[in-house]
Design a protein around this motif. Structure first.
Motif, PDB file in Angstrom:
ATOM      1  N   GLY A 184     -57.381  -1.489  59.345  1.00 54.74           N
ATOM      2  CA  GLY A 184     -57.288  -2.881  59.741  1.00 54.74           C
ATOM      3  C   GLY A 184     -56.012  -3.540  59.270  1.00 54.74           C
ATOM      4  N   ASN A 185     -55.365  -2.988  58.214  1.00 56.62           N
ATOM      5  CA  ASN A 185     -54.105  -3.526  57.704  1.00 56.62           C
ATOM      6  C   ASN A 185     -52.933  -2.668  58.148  1.00 56.62           C
ATOM      7  N   ALA A 186     -53.060  -2.046  59.319  1.00 61.53           N
ATOM      8  CA  ALA A 186     -51.997  -1.196  59.835  1.00 61.53           C
ATOM      9  C   ALA A 186     -51.712  -1.571  61.288  1.00 61.53           C
ATOM     10  N   THR A 187     -50.514  -1.196  61.769  1.00 63.34           N
ATOM     11  CA  THR A 187     -50.107  -1.420  63.157  1.00 63.34           C
ATOM     12  C   THR A 187     -50.225  -0.110  63.921  1.00 63.34           C
ATOM     13  N   CYS A 188     -50.868  -0.183  65.072  1.00 62.26           N
ATOM     14  CA  CYS A 188     -51.062   0.993  65.918  1.00 62.26           C
ATOM     15  C   CYS A 188     -50.017   0.993  67.024  1.00 62.26           C
ATOM     16  N   THR A 189     -49.332   2.117  67.220  1.00 59.93           N
ATOM     17  CA  THR A 189     -48.328   2.256  68.277  1.00 59.93           C
ATOM     18  C   THR A 189     -48.726   3.404  69.179  1.00 59.93           C
ATOM     19  N   ASN A 190     -48.908   3.114  70.467  1.00 60.58           N
ATOM     20  CA  ASN A 190     -49.315   4.157  71.403  1.00 60.58           C
ATOM     21  C   ASN A 190     -48.123   5.021  71.806  1.00 60.58           C
ATOM     22  N   ARG A 239     -53.931   5.437  58.696  1.00 59.40           N
ATOM     23  CA  ARG A 239     -55.369   5.467  58.979  1.00 59.40           C
ATOM     24  C   ARG A 239     -56.119   4.763  57.857  1.00 59.40           C
ATOM     25  N   THR A 240     -55.595   4.902  56.644  1.00 58.10           N
ATOM     26  CA  THR A 240     -56.132   4.159  55.496  1.00 58.10           C
ATOM     27  C   THR A 240     -54.957   3.504  54.802  1.00 58.10           C
TER      28      THR A 240
END
Length: 753
Positions: free
Chosen positions: A108-114, A132-133
């Motif tokens: 939840g405290n990370a940025t996801c890049t596709n 992921r963590t």
């Protein structure tokens, strides 16, 4: 088909009609004098021309899998499955955006890049980890009192994940970076005291929460906001003032609120509306005139004329508009002054025609008639010089000594020695000398006949005079009715009038209670009209009165709620508002308590009321309160189940499950290979062949039927053993052994030498 063998003509045997007559592994094609074998799609024929072997489409390149899919060969076919990170049928694969579908695997405290076929997770600033963590970095801002933190010296510093928080100490007020004392020091004899500043209270001088404790002086139509040591008041939208006094803004008082026609001020706002005959445009301000005639001709039977704010019905020439203002009745022009015709008037649809009685002809004006002088239109009478023209007819006479014949035209007898005839004859004594309605007058040597009053003719023939047709009556023009009688006529008055027909007076139906009005009656010349009291409208029958629903027609002046009553309406305030001096004020949050709203699931408070909503998977009912389940399975666009899956609706949602013969999570189903997974029911004498969603069990060579039983080649005489050999049946085949005294392989045996 026929073929020759050693001479005789023999009919061809269709070896493909029975599995016992051919040795094909899969498909059999009959030919003239034999047969050929072929294979199902996904197989190829072996060199023996009978058995079939699987084609590996994945190796020979005949598969049509997507470039981001993996090809898997199966017996007789192949399957395509999208690679990890892709979704689709296998022949078409699209990248899965793991970051967008709400199922991001990142912390939840990370940025996801596709990425194409994948994704990356990166911890946000102030956090560390794999993505992921992610765990917060413990800040060091507060390690030193005067380190990196800019907290006030009368504030405490508290480290947080990736940041810090400053909080003023007790007795001080501020944002932590700036703190002020909440008290004033006052010197006393030998000591001192601390007195709280205004807006603070208690031994620690804490802030007074004026808004929460309801000790502010904000207006009822203002919002109260607590501040350190004080509070502020702000007027609500639609009000103006300093917050302690708020006055409602009457938007309608300035430029009519921007409304083109009607402006209605209400609590915190205003509404625009239109006059009767107009409709409000989508801008909520301007009005367009309604062309009532464009829909169903405005209800008019014949002509509809649109005008500003309304419309009028009218009738074609020859028609009159009825009292309902809509329908038309054909005008009987002949009923008034005989249509202007001198003699006969014939009414027709939308018009009339004038004509003349016998013996008259119509003039060019189409109204008046002139007598026809029959005596100058050729020899009508036997003695033309004795022809006498009359109005509308003529009379034939005869010279002295002759009598007019019964046909009224010819003359009988002669005057020979008339004056010398000493015998005097009174013809009037003889019967049938004159017409029944004529008077006979005897003359010397002759007689004369004259028709009685009310009849016309030459005496021997008398016709009734129609005084009504010839306008010879004395009935009152326009109001009297002429009734022709034999030899005379009588007069009567038209409906709505009373009298002898020569004189007629209007009947006041309203005074004599002969009217049919349900409300007010107004007498008119020869008739009457009905009118309704305020709040009612005359019905189409022209007699009864129907209540006007002012609320439905939006001709009320209510601020909020209009309730129709018989002959009027009542105004009231909506739920959550109170009538204060003929104005609706106040708002109540009906959603704060289940007893104040009737919502089935969700409640949204609105100005003066509330609206109900539903959870996902439900839709609001026609009562705008109850929620009913949405059947997502009823339409494919409402669910994401795979075409090879079953959709099962449930309350507020649905589930997808792959059909038998397929495997997957229901939203994505692939064919299940029952053959390789050992889930088939084929016998040991058959071969399992996977198909889309199922499988087939074709028999092995030498076996036949649904249960794949052994073919008895020897018994059915379909072996190829030599006539000098013994045939022995074996499972799935047979063997040939030459008789004693013969040698060979059994299919060919020759005698020993």
């Amino acid at each position: 088909m026929y073929r020759y063998r050693n001479g005789p003509l023999i009919s061809d045997t269709d070896e493909c009609s029975s599995d016992t007559l051919n040795a094909c592994d899969q498909l059999c094609n009959n030919t003239d004098g034999g047969y050929t074998c072929d294979c199902f799609r996904g197989y190829t024929i072996s060199t023996d021309g009978r058995t079939c072997t699987d084609v590996d489409e994945c190796i020979n390149g005949s598969e049509k899998c997507h470039e981001q899919a993996t090809c898997t060969n199966v017996v007789g076919s192949f399957t395509c499955s999208c690679n990890a990170g892709y979704n689709g049928t296998g022949t078409n694969c699209e990248d899965i955006d793991e970051c967008e579908n709400g199922n991001s695997p990142c912390d939840g405290n990370a940025t996801c890049t596709n990425n194409a076929g994948s994704y990356t997770c990166t911890c946000n600033d102030g956090y560390t980890g794999t993505g992921r963590t992610c765990a917060g970095k413990q800040s060091t801002y507060c390690r030193n009192t005067h380190g990196q933190a800019d907290c006030h010296e009368q504030a405490s510093c508290r480290n947080t994940e990736g940041n810090y928080v400053c909080t003023c100490s007790a007795g001080f007020t501020g944002n932590g970076t700036h703190c002020e004392e909440n008290s004033v020091c006052m010197n006393t004899e030998g000591s001192f005291t601390c007195r709280c500043k205004p807006g603070y209270i208690g031994s620690s001088c804490v802030d007074v929460r004026e808004c929460e404790e309801d000790i502010d002086n904000c207006d009822d139509n203002a919002d109260c906001t607590n501040t350190p040591g004080s509070f502020s008041c702000t007027c609500l939208p639609g009000y103006f003032g300093n917050g302690t006094v708020c006055t409602e803004v009457d938007e309608c008082s300035t430029n009519n609120g921007g409304c083109e026609q009607r402006c209605t001020n209400n609590i915190g706002g205003f509404n625009c509306s239109c006059d009767s005959g107009y409709e409000l445009n989508s801008d909520g301000l301007t009005c367009d005139e309604i062309d009532e005639c464009s829909s169903n001709n405005g209800g008019c039977e014949q002509r509809c004329t649109n005008n500003i704010g309304g419309f009028n019905c009218s009738c074609d020439a020859g028609y009159d508009l009825n009292g309902d203002g809509l329908t038309c009745d054909e005008v009987d022009e002949c009923s008034s002054n005989n249509g202007g015709c001198e003699q006969r008037c014939t009414n027709s649809i939308g018009s009339f025609n004038c004509s003349c009685n016998a013996g008259y002809e119509l003039n060019n004006d189409g109204l008046t008639c002139d007598d026809i002088n029959e005596c100058i239109q050729g020899q009508i009478c036997e003695q033309p010089h004795n022809c006498e023209n009359t109005r509308g007819s003529y009379i034939c006479g005869c010279d002295f000594g002759y009598n007019v014949d019964s046909n009224g035209l010819d003359c009988n007898g002669n005057n020979q020695d008339y004056f010398y005839n000493s015998q005097y004859t009174n013809e009037c004594d003889q019967p049938d000398s004159c017409h029944t309605h004529a008077e006979c007058t005897n003359n010397i040597g002759s007689y004369s006949c004259s028709c009685n009053t009310g009849y016309r003719g030459h005496g021997t023939v008398c016709n009734n005079v129609d005084e009504c047709d010839e306008l010879l009556d004395s009935c009152l023009p326009g109001l009297g009715i002429c009734i022709d009688n034999p030899g005379s006529y009588s007069c009567a008055c038209r409906d709505g009038y009373v009298g002898d027909g020569v004189t007629c007076e209007d009947i006041d139906e309203c005074l004599t209670d002969n009217d049919k009005c349900s409300d007010d009656c107004f007498n008119t010349e020869g008739s009457y009209t009905c009118r309704c009291k305020d709040g009612y409208r005359l019905a189409v029958d022209g007699f009864n009165c129907n209540d006007i629903d002012e609320c439905a027609e939006k001709i009320d002046n209510c601020e909020q709620v209009c309730t129709n009553t018989e002959g009027g309406f009542n105004c009231s305030c909506a739920s959550g508002f109170t009538n204060v001096r003929d104005s609706c004020q106040g708002n109540k949050n009906e959603c704060s308590s289940d007893t104040m709203n009737a919502c089935d699931q969700l409640c949204n408070n609105t100005d003066g009321g509330y609206m109900c909503g539903c959870y996902r998977g439900f839709m609001i009912g026609t009562d705008d309160r109850t929620c009913t389940d949405v059947d997502e399975c009823a339409k494919n666009e409402l669910n994401d189940c795979d075409p090879n899956a079953l959709c099962d609706n449930n309350q507020g949602g649905y589930t997808c499950s792959c059909r038998q013969g397929y495997t997957g999570n229901g939203t994505f189903c692939t064919d299940e290979d029952e053959c390789t997974e050992g889930k088939h029911t084929c016998t040991e004498n058959s071969v399992c062949m996977n198909t889309e969603g199922s499988f087939n069990c074709p028999c092995k060579s030498g076996y036949i039927g649904s249960s794949c039983v052994d073919v008895r080649e020897c018994e059915e005489d379909i072996d190829d053993c030599d006539d000098n050999a013994n045939c022995t049946n074996t499972p799935g085949s047979f063997s040939c052994v030459c008789h004693s005294g013969y040698v060979g392989n059994g299919t060919v045996c020759t005698g020993e030498k």
